[in-house]
Design a protein around this motif. Structure first.
Motif, mmCIF file in Angstrom:
data_model
loop_
_atom_site.group_PDB
_atom_site.id
_atom_site.type_symbol
_atom_site.label_atom_id
_atom_site.label_comp_id
_atom_site.label_asym_id
_atom_site.label_seq_id
_atom_site.Cartn_x
_atom_site.Cartn_y
_atom_site.Cartn_z
ATOM 1 N N THR A 5 0.826 -1.204 0.000
ATOM 2 C CA THR A 5 0.000 0.000 0.000
ATOM 3 C C THR A 5 0.860 1.254 0.000
ATOM 4 O O THR A 5 0.480 2.286 -0.557
ATOM 5 C CB THR A 5 -0.906 0.017 1.244
ATOM 6 O OG1 THR A 5 -1.635 -1.205 1.298
ATOM 7 C CG2 THR A 5 -1.874 1.178 1.202
ATOM 8 N N GLU A 6 2.025 1.177 0.620
ATOM 9 C CA GLU A 6 2.902 2.336 0.729
ATOM 10 C C GLU A 6 3.352 2.831 -0.636
ATOM 11 O O GLU A 6 3.779 3.962 -0.780
ATOM 12 C CB GLU A 6 4.114 1.991 1.598
ATOM 13 C CG GLU A 6 3.740 1.615 3.019
ATOM 14 C CD GLU A 6 4.954 1.360 3.886
ATOM 15 O OE1 GLU A 6 6.035 1.878 3.548
ATOM 16 O OE2 GLU A 6 4.835 0.652 4.881
ATOM 17 N N PHE A 7 3.284 1.964 -1.642
ATOM 18 C CA PHE A 7 3.770 2.327 -2.971
ATOM 19 C C PHE A 7 2.634 2.537 -3.985
ATOM 20 O O PHE A 7 2.795 3.291 -4.938
ATOM 21 C CB PHE A 7 4.712 1.239 -3.498
ATOM 22 C CG PHE A 7 5.836 0.930 -2.560
ATOM 23 C CD1 PHE A 7 6.948 1.742 -2.494
ATOM 24 C CD2 PHE A 7 5.766 -0.155 -1.713
ATOM 25 C CE1 PHE A 7 7.970 1.474 -1.615
ATOM 26 C CE2 PHE A 7 6.781 -0.437 -0.835
ATOM 27 C CZ PHE A 7 7.890 0.376 -0.778
ATOM 28 N N TRP A 8 1.511 1.866 -3.777
ATOM 29 C CA TRP A 8 0.482 1.871 -4.810
ATOM 30 C C TRP A 8 -0.194 3.222 -4.990
ATOM 31 O O TRP A 8 -0.372 3.697 -6.106
ATOM 32 C CB TRP A 8 -0.551 0.794 -4.503
ATOM 33 C CG TRP A 8 -1.620 0.660 -5.555
ATOM 34 C CD1 TRP A 8 -2.965 0.674 -5.374
ATOM 35 C CD2 TRP A 8 -1.421 0.494 -6.962
ATOM 36 N NE1 TRP A 8 -3.622 0.526 -6.564
ATOM 37 C CE2 TRP A 8 -2.702 0.413 -7.564
ATOM 38 C CE3 TRP A 8 -0.291 0.412 -7.775
ATOM 39 C CZ2 TRP A 8 -2.878 0.259 -8.926
ATOM 40 C CZ3 TRP A 8 -0.465 0.255 -9.154
ATOM 41 C CH2 TRP A 8 -1.750 0.180 -9.709
ATOM 42 N N LEU A 31 -7.435 -0.666 -11.495
ATOM 43 C CA LEU A 31 -6.332 -1.583 -11.202
ATOM 44 C C LEU A 31 -6.111 -1.717 -9.703
ATOM 45 O O LEU A 31 -6.272 -0.756 -8.946
ATOM 46 C CB LEU A 31 -5.040 -1.088 -11.861
ATOM 47 C CG LEU A 31 -5.038 -0.939 -13.388
ATOM 48 C CD1 LEU A 31 -3.674 -0.436 -13.854
ATOM 49 C CD2 LEU A 31 -5.367 -2.260 -14.057
ATOM 50 N N LYS A 32 -5.713 -2.918 -9.276
ATOM 51 C CA LYS A 32 -5.325 -3.156 -7.889
ATOM 52 C C LYS A 32 -3.971 -3.874 -7.892
ATOM 53 O O LYS A 32 -3.764 -4.809 -8.667
ATOM 54 C CB LYS A 32 -6.366 -3.998 -7.154
ATOM 55 C CG LYS A 32 -7.663 -3.259 -6.844
ATOM 56 C CD LYS A 32 -8.603 -4.109 -6.030
ATOM 57 C CE LYS A 32 -9.801 -3.292 -5.553
ATOM 58 N NZ LYS A 32 -10.588 -2.725 -6.648
ATOM 59 N N LEU A 33 -3.077 -3.386 -7.050
ATOM 60 C CA LEU A 33 -1.753 -4.003 -6.946
ATOM 61 C C LEU A 33 -1.850 -5.264 -6.086
ATOM 62 O O LEU A 33 -2.293 -5.215 -4.941
ATOM 63 C CB LEU A 33 -0.758 -3.013 -6.337
ATOM 64 C CG LEU A 33 0.669 -3.508 -6.137
ATOM 65 C CD1 LEU A 33 1.309 -3.903 -7.460
ATOM 66 C CD2 LEU A 33 1.510 -2.434 -5.455
ATOM 67 N N ILE A 34 -1.420 -6.391 -6.640
ATOM 68 C CA ILE A 34 -1.474 -7.663 -5.917
ATOM 69 C C ILE A 34 -0.167 -7.930 -5.184
ATOM 70 O O ILE A 34 -0.145 -8.196 -3.997
ATOM 71 C CB ILE A 34 -1.774 -8.827 -6.883
ATOM 72 C CG1 ILE A 34 -3.074 -8.555 -7.641
ATOM 73 C CG2 ILE A 34 -1.858 -10.150 -6.123
ATOM 74 C CD1 ILE A 34 -4.271 -8.337 -6.751
ATOM 75 N N LYS A 35 0.948 -7.833 -5.903
ATOM 76 C CA LYS A 35 2.238 -8.045 -5.248
ATOM 77 C C LYS A 35 3.368 -7.532 -6.132
ATOM 78 O O LYS A 35 3.197 -7.324 -7.335
ATOM 79 C CB LYS A 35 2.461 -9.519 -4.934
ATOM 80 C CG LYS A 35 2.624 -10.413 -6.157
ATOM 81 C CD LYS A 35 3.118 -11.809 -5.798
ATOM 82 C CE LYS A 35 2.080 -12.573 -5.005
ATOM 83 N NZ LYS A 35 2.487 -13.998 -4.797
ATOM 84 N N VAL A 43 -0.617 -6.750 -11.068
ATOM 85 C CA VAL A 43 -1.838 -6.025 -10.741
ATOM 86 C C VAL A 43 -3.019 -6.768 -11.336
ATOM 87 O O VAL A 43 -2.864 -7.597 -12.245
ATOM 88 C CB VAL A 43 -1.803 -4.567 -11.261
ATOM 89 C CG1 VAL A 43 -0.593 -3.827 -10.741
ATOM 90 C CG2 VAL A 43 -1.828 -4.542 -12.783
ATOM 91 N N SER A 44 -4.195 -6.476 -10.822
ATOM 92 C CA SER A 44 -5.415 -7.092 -11.367
ATOM 93 C C SER A 44 -6.263 -6.028 -12.041
ATOM 94 O O SER A 44 -6.174 -4.835 -11.715
ATOM 95 C CB SER A 44 -6.212 -7.765 -10.249
ATOM 96 O OG SER A 44 -6.744 -6.791 -9.364
ATOM 97 N N ILE A 91 -4.371 -5.431 -1.365
ATOM 98 C CA ILE A 91 -3.895 -4.054 -1.286
ATOM 99 C C ILE A 91 -5.065 -3.154 -0.938
ATOM 100 O O ILE A 91 -6.138 -3.253 -1.524
ATOM 101 C CB ILE A 91 -3.308 -3.607 -2.644
ATOM 102 C CG1 ILE A 91 -2.151 -4.520 -3.019
ATOM 103 C CG2 ILE A 91 -2.824 -2.188 -2.578
ATOM 104 C CD1 ILE A 91 -1.085 -4.609 -1.970
ATOM 105 N N SER A 92 -4.857 -2.257 -0.007
ATOM 106 C CA SER A 92 -5.900 -1.302 0.345
ATOM 107 C C SER A 92 -6.180 -0.406 -0.833
ATOM 108 O O SER A 92 -5.329 -0.198 -1.691
ATOM 109 C CB SER A 92 -5.456 -0.447 1.534
ATOM 110 O OG SER A 92 -5.150 -1.253 2.641
#
Length: 437
Positions: A5-8, A31-35, A43-44, A91-92
């Protein structure tokens, strides 16, 4: 500290600020960051959107990762429908307030003042507190990455704080040129004049880029006179003083020199140490003194690179749960730590070597010519400058008088050639190695 979350959110913010809002809402926002693992970011996205995102925005999103995190990643997008529901919110979302790496607000309070920039800082503060009455216009010049844009944003923040109703226009010379061409084509020059000539403060970044653009120079001249006569504030930045800007009208040089000229020089060691510590403190990240000293001794002339180095170290140490040491930092920064030379010198060195290799001249690379051999060399130069210096696509574009989309397209072309042509790949790698050596 290990949460992605700190980066997304700052990556999303970078995309939002550098693209059309409608396109952002449609293609990037879902988009959501997965890892993030090694050099891959997963991302998804809704399955039906993936092909278009990968075709149109893959390089742009990877650029956002690089600008925020300091190292390159390969983007991979997976269908959100394939993610188990219990894992779909790894990811939040953008409402999270836990981010450390976020878009830093540029104010006077967080501008690190030293002997190299104190005059420009003091003059900028005076202008922000008394717009239109002192130092009009204010002309700030110096090499890229020394804090000119920070001061422009600080002036805007102070102006808005003192007068929320003030009409402030902050733009670049390239945007003014584009606005002018659009106004001419659509016969809406009246709207253009309303925008630029009726504001309370006009701030223009990289004014040197109007040189040689006759219609833009004419527009700037009349806008300048209108605002000055009305007692409105003008602030300009440039990489050189007015007298050294080539191909610009003398009457404009005279106007630029009629106020106050302030130069910003590369910071001394003590100021560099203070800047590095300030960047680390902003991230709530503790950097040992010997690590700060190492960075300050090796990055001497570009404040932006110092900030990028600190973010890079923070990201690496976060993911690997290690405490930064000089040896670790040497390894982390080996690909972006060039020398103590100013970035402008490194860029010119790259252009010179690419020109020699491709059999063209440096002047041709920076010209408007589109001959195949010149264009191929120009694209290679853009790619190598990006790889070695870490400059943003907009900054690379300024070197050649091109816009963001042109640079983005050029980088994609070079990347495709590298992946499909081993001889070309070796050529590019040899140039990079020779420059680094």
């Amino acid at each position: 500290m290990n949460s992605y979350t700190e980066f997304w959110e700052p990556i999303r913010s970078y995309c939002r600020e550098n693209m059309n809002s409608i396109a952002f809402n449609m293609w990037i926002d879902p988009l959501k960051l997965i890892k993030i693992e090694a050099d891959r970011a997963i991302v998804s996205a809704p399955g039906f959107k993936i092909d278009l995102i990968m075709t149109k925005y893959k390089s742009f999103i990877e650029e956002a990762f690089y600008n925020i995190m300091g190292f390159n990643v390969e983007l991979e997008i997976i269908p959100e429908e394939n993610i188990p529901k219990e894992n779909s919110e790894i990811i939040s979302d953008s409402s999270s307030n836990s981010s450390n790496i976020k878009n830093e607000k540029f104010t006077f309070n967080n501008f690190v003042v030293g002997p190299s920039n104190k005059f420009a800082y003091t003059a900028s503060l005076r202008v922000a507190e008394n717009p239109g009455s002192v130092f009009n216009p204010l002309f700030i010049y110096g090499n890229s990455g020394l804090g000119k844009t920070h001061l422009l944003n600080a002036i805007i923040e102070k102006l808005k704080s003192n007068n929320p109703d003030a009409v402030i226009v902050y733009t670049t010379s390239e945007d003014i040129t584009n606005d002018l061409y659009f106004a001419i084509q659509t016969k809406t020059t009246h709207d253009l004049h309303q925008k630029y000539r009726t504001c309370d403060a006009l701030l223009i970044d990289d004014i040197q880029m109007i040189a040689g653009k006759t219609q833009t120079e004419e527009e700037i001249f009349h806008t300048f006179d209108t605002l000055i006569k009305a007692g409105k504030q003008i602030v300009l930045t440039s990489d050189k003083p007015p007298s050294a800007i080539p191909k610009i009208e003398d009457r404009l040089k005279t106007r630029f020199e009629s106020g106050l000229l302030c130069d910003i020089q590369p910071p001394d060691f003590e100021t560099r140490m203070a800047i590095i510590k300030d960047k680390a403190n902003y991230l709530r990240f503790e950097l040992p003194d010997d690590v700060c000293s190492f960075i300050a001794e090796n990055i001497k002339s570009n404040v932006r690179q110092m900030g990028s180095a600190v973010k890079n170290i923070y990201a690496y140490c976060s993911f690997n749960n290690v405490i930064p040491t000089v040896d670790i930092v040497k390894d982390i920064l080996k690909d972006i730590l060039i020398t103590s030379l100013p970035v402008s010198v490194v860029v010119e060195n790259i252009i010179e070597k690419v020109s020699f290799t491709f059999g063209v001249t440096s002047e041709q690379l920076k010209s408007e010519r589109r001959d195949a051999n010149i264009n191929n060399a120009r694209q290679a130069a853009m790619y190598i400058i990006r790889e070695i210096t870490g400059l943003s696509q907009d900054e690379v574009g300024k070197v050649f008088g091109r816009n963001h989309s042109t640079v983005n397209s050029s980088l994609k072309n070079v990347q495709q050639k590298i992946s499909s042509d081993l001889k070309y790949k070796n050529l590019i790698n040899d140039i990079i190695k020779n420059i680094n050596d």
